[in-house]
Structure formats: C-alpha cells, structure tokens
Design a protein around this motif. Structure first.
Motif, PDB file in Angstrom:
ATOM      1  N   VAL A  26      42.930 -12.268  10.468  1.00 13.46           N
ATOM      2  CA  VAL A  26      43.732 -11.382   9.616  1.00 13.46           C
ATOM      3  C   VAL A  26      45.219 -11.529   9.933  1.00 13.46           C
ATOM      4  O   VAL A  26      45.615 -11.643  11.087  1.00 13.46           O
ATOM      5  CB  VAL A  26      43.337  -9.901   9.810  1.00 13.46           C
ATOM      6  CG1 VAL A  26      44.119  -8.997   8.857  1.00 13.46           C
ATOM      7  CG2 VAL A  26      41.835  -9.689   9.629  1.00 13.46           C
ATOM      8  N   HIS A  28      48.677  -9.320   9.223  1.00  9.18           N
ATOM      9  CA  HIS A  28      49.103  -7.966   8.871  1.00  9.18           C
ATOM     10  C   HIS A  28      50.608  -8.002   8.602  1.00  9.18           C
ATOM     11  O   HIS A  28      51.365  -8.526   9.413  1.00  9.18           O
ATOM     12  CB  HIS A  28      48.829  -6.994  10.018  1.00  9.18           C
ATOM     13  CG  HIS A  28      47.434  -7.063  10.539  1.00  9.18           C
ATOM     14  ND1 HIS A  28      46.389  -6.346  10.000  1.00  9.18           N
ATOM     15  CD2 HIS A  28      46.903  -7.787  11.562  1.00  9.18           C
ATOM     16  CE1 HIS A  28      45.285  -6.608  10.668  1.00  9.18           C
ATOM     17  NE2 HIS A  28      45.570  -7.481  11.624  1.00  9.18           N
ATOM     18  N   GLU A  76      48.016 -11.377  -3.031  1.00  4.01           N
ATOM     19  CA  GLU A  76      47.729 -10.139  -2.305  1.00  4.01           C
ATOM     20  C   GLU A  76      49.015  -9.438  -1.868  1.00  4.01           C
ATOM     21  O   GLU A  76      49.137  -8.218  -1.993  1.00  4.01           O
ATOM     22  CB  GLU A  76      46.846 -10.419  -1.091  1.00  4.01           C
ATOM     23  CG  GLU A  76      46.422  -9.170  -0.378  1.00  4.01           C
ATOM     24  CD  GLU A  76      45.369  -9.393   0.684  1.00  4.01           C
ATOM     25  OE1 GLU A  76      44.865  -8.381   1.200  1.00  4.01           O
ATOM     26  OE2 GLU A  76      45.051 -10.552   1.009  1.00  4.01           O
ATOM     27  N   ASP A 106      46.814  -6.028   4.896  1.00  6.28           N
ATOM     28  CA  ASP A 106      45.877  -6.736   5.759  1.00  6.28           C
ATOM     29  C   ASP A 106      45.259  -7.861   4.945  1.00  6.28           C
ATOM     30  O   ASP A 106      44.367  -7.642   4.131  1.00  6.28           O
ATOM     31  CB  ASP A 106      44.782  -5.792   6.263  1.00  6.28           C
ATOM     32  CG  ASP A 106      45.328  -4.669   7.121  1.00  6.28           C
ATOM     33  OD1 ASP A 106      46.165  -4.952   7.992  1.00  6.28           O
ATOM     34  OD2 ASP A 106      44.920  -3.509   6.912  1.00  6.28           O
ATOM     35  N   SER A 107      45.731  -9.066   5.167  1.00  2.63           N
ATOM     36  CA  SER A 107      45.265 -10.225   4.427  1.00  2.63           C
ATOM     37  C   SER A 107      44.307 -11.001   5.320  1.00  2.63           C
ATOM     38  O   SER A 107      44.728 -11.694   6.237  1.00  2.63           O
ATOM     39  CB  SER A 107      46.471 -11.089   4.020  1.00  2.63           C
ATOM     40  OG  SER A 107      46.100 -12.075   3.111  1.00  2.63           O
ATOM     41  N   GLY A 108      43.016 -10.837   5.042  1.00  4.01           N
ATOM     42  CA  GLY A 108      42.019 -11.415   5.930  1.00  4.01           C
ATOM     43  C   GLY A 108      41.140 -12.460   5.289  1.00  4.01           C
ATOM     44  O   GLY A 108      41.035 -12.554   4.066  1.00  4.01           O
ATOM     45  N   ASP A 113      37.400  -9.564   5.115  1.00  6.08           N
ATOM     46  CA  ASP A 113      38.177  -8.878   4.070  1.00  6.08           C
ATOM     47  C   ASP A 113      37.319  -8.747   2.826  1.00  6.08           C
ATOM     48  O   ASP A 113      37.123  -9.710   2.080  1.00  6.08           O
ATOM     49  CB  ASP A 113      39.454  -9.677   3.770  1.00  6.08           C
ATOM     50  CG  ASP A 113      40.412  -8.962   2.830  1.00  6.08           C
ATOM     51  OD1 ASP A 113      39.995  -8.010   2.144  1.00  6.08           O
ATOM     52  OD2 ASP A 113      41.581  -9.376   2.772  1.00  6.08           O
ATOM     53  N   ARG A 114      36.834  -7.550   2.585  1.00 10.44           N
ATOM     54  CA  ARG A 114      35.916  -7.336   1.458  1.00 10.44           C
ATOM     55  C   ARG A 114      36.583  -7.529   0.101  1.00 10.44           C
ATOM     56  O   ARG A 114      35.913  -7.590  -0.927  1.00 10.44           O
ATOM     57  CB  ARG A 114      35.275  -5.967   1.545  1.00 10.44           C
ATOM     58  CG  ARG A 114      36.261  -4.837   1.345  1.00 10.44           C
ATOM     59  CD  ARG A 114      35.626  -3.488   1.472  1.00 10.44           C
ATOM     60  NE  ARG A 114      36.663  -2.471   1.275  1.00 10.44           N
ATOM     61  CZ  ARG A 114      36.429  -1.248   0.947  1.00 10.44           C
ATOM     62  NH1 ARG A 114      35.206  -0.850   0.775  1.00 10.44           N
ATOM     63  NH2 ARG A 114      37.429  -0.401   0.793  1.00 10.44           N
ATOM     64  N   ASP A 115      37.915  -7.615   0.059  1.00 15.26           N
ATOM     65  CA  ASP A 115      38.640  -7.766  -1.198  1.00 15.26           C
ATOM     66  C   ASP A 115      39.135  -9.184  -1.460  1.00 15.26           C
ATOM     67  O   ASP A 115      39.787  -9.426  -2.468  1.00 15.26           O
ATOM     68  CB  ASP A 115      39.856  -6.831  -1.218  1.00 15.26           C
ATOM     69  CG  ASP A 115      39.491  -5.398  -0.921  1.00 15.26           C
ATOM     70  OD1 ASP A 115      38.381  -4.974  -1.297  1.00 15.26           O
ATOM     71  OD2 ASP A 115      40.313  -4.706  -0.300  1.00 15.26           O
ATOM     72  N   ARG A 116      38.839 -10.118  -0.568  1.00 11.93           N
ATOM     73  CA  ARG A 116      39.369 -11.477  -0.717  1.00 11.93           C
ATOM     74  C   ARG A 116      38.989 -12.083  -2.074  1.00 11.93           C
ATOM     75  O   ARG A 116      39.773 -12.801  -2.695  1.00 11.93           O
ATOM     76  CB  ARG A 116      38.837 -12.357   0.429  1.00 11.93           C
ATOM     77  CG  ARG A 116      39.311 -13.785   0.400  1.00 11.93           C
ATOM     78  CD  ARG A 116      40.598 -13.995   1.191  1.00 11.93           C
ATOM     79  NE  ARG A 116      41.782 -13.747   0.406  1.00 11.93           N
ATOM     80  CZ  ARG A 116      42.746 -12.888   0.751  1.00 11.93           C
ATOM     81  NH1 ARG A 116      42.689 -12.200   1.859  1.00 11.93           N
ATOM     82  NH2 ARG A 116      43.787 -12.715  -0.014  1.00 11.93           N
TER      83      ARG A 116
END
Length: 188
Positions: A26, A28, A76, A106-108, A113-116
C-alpha cells in the motif's frame, strides 16, 4: 504499522511538502489542501509525479515494485482529491465515502485493496478508449458494448484485479456523450 514516511522534496514534487508513506502492498498519501492545490496546477504532470514518487519510495523500501498500474493509481488519486470526477462510476457506498473526503488515500494492491477493481476499470477505459475506437470492423463504428468488450478482453489477463464491465460501460457512455469530467481526460 508504518514502515516508511516521507515528505516529497522540492526536487521531485512542489516546493511545499506532500506527506506520503508506504506499508506492505500500500501507498498512503495525505489528502489535504496542499495536495489538491499541487495537482490543480497541472493535473497530468503533477499526478504522474505523485505516482512516480510514491512508487519510487515503495521500491526503495521493499526492493520490489508495487503491483498497481500508474493509470489506476492516478485515477484513484484524482478520484479522492476531486471526488466529483468519478462519483457517478462508483458503487453508492464508495461514492459516499469518497465524497466525504477521506483524509488519507490508501492505494493498495488488489490483494489488500477491495476497491482496486474500480480504479482499474476506469483507468483501462480512459487509457484505451481512443485506440479501440480507431480499430474499426469493416468500416463500421463499434457499439459502446463492443468498445467495453474489446477493452475488457485486452486487459483482463494483465489487470491485477477483476474488471467491471458495468463501470467500464458508464465511462464509455460518458465519453460518447462528452460527459467525462475534463480533469480525468487531462491525466491521460
């Protein structure tokens, strides 16, 4: 656990300081007025600089690259700093969170990252749309669904997360109707 904290220097980012740090898988980034002002000066180049600086920090700390495309991380960042640019492409629960201004971006990687998948889906359309539209079939224009299918098929094997055709179709429809937020078009 924060493993690295850095303030970007004037050599790599704006004269002021933007706070960002990395943890396993991640990146941040502090989402504040300084970041917004900096990105507003030159959406494309400054977003790229933020992505590159973050990825460089990650690489220097973990001796490996973070598995997030530059395009996806750019979308993002822009989506968090300027939430109206992507709100209509997001599921309602995520749009609400983003519009309430998250303090930290939070770019994971997809595994954490559930939103990627959302950022990847938007990024692939914005990045590949013109190329796919130019590839005509016997001189016929492609339908929006054919454009989405082509972009999906080109990227599904290399995308670090799943891609969502519904999100992709919303982006294509907005491009067709000239409704894409100009900020998004400026970063590609």
């Amino acid at each position: 656990m924060i493993t690295s904290f850095s303030k970007a220097s004037a050599a790599t980012l704006p004269p002021e300081t933007i706070d960002y740090w990395v943890t396993p898988k991640v990146v941040h980034i502090k989402n504040d007025d300084l970041l917004k002002s900096y990105l507003s000066l030159d959406y494309k180049n400054h977003t790229k600089q933020m992505v590159y600086a973050s990825k460089d920090r990650y690489r220097s700390n973990y001796d490996t690259d973070i598995s997030i495309s530059d395009k996806s991380m750019s979308i993002e960042i822009i989506g968090h700093v300027f939430p109206d640019t992507v709100a209509n492409y997001l599921p309602g629960w995520l749009a609400s969170i983003i519009q309430n201004h998250t303090a930290i971006i939070d770019s994971g990687e997809a595994s954490v990252d559930r939103d990627r998948w959302i950022w990847d889906s938007i990024a692939f359309v914005l990045g590949d749309y013109n190329k796919v539209v130019l590839e005509t079939r016997n001189g016929k224009e492609k339908t929006n669904q054919e454009i989405v299918d082509a972009i999906y098929n080109q990227n599904r094997m290399t995308a670090p997360s799943k891609l969502d055709k519904d999100v992709m179709l919303k982006v294509v429809e907005d491009i067709q109707n000239n409704n894409v937020n100009p900020i998004l078009l400026k970063i590609f």
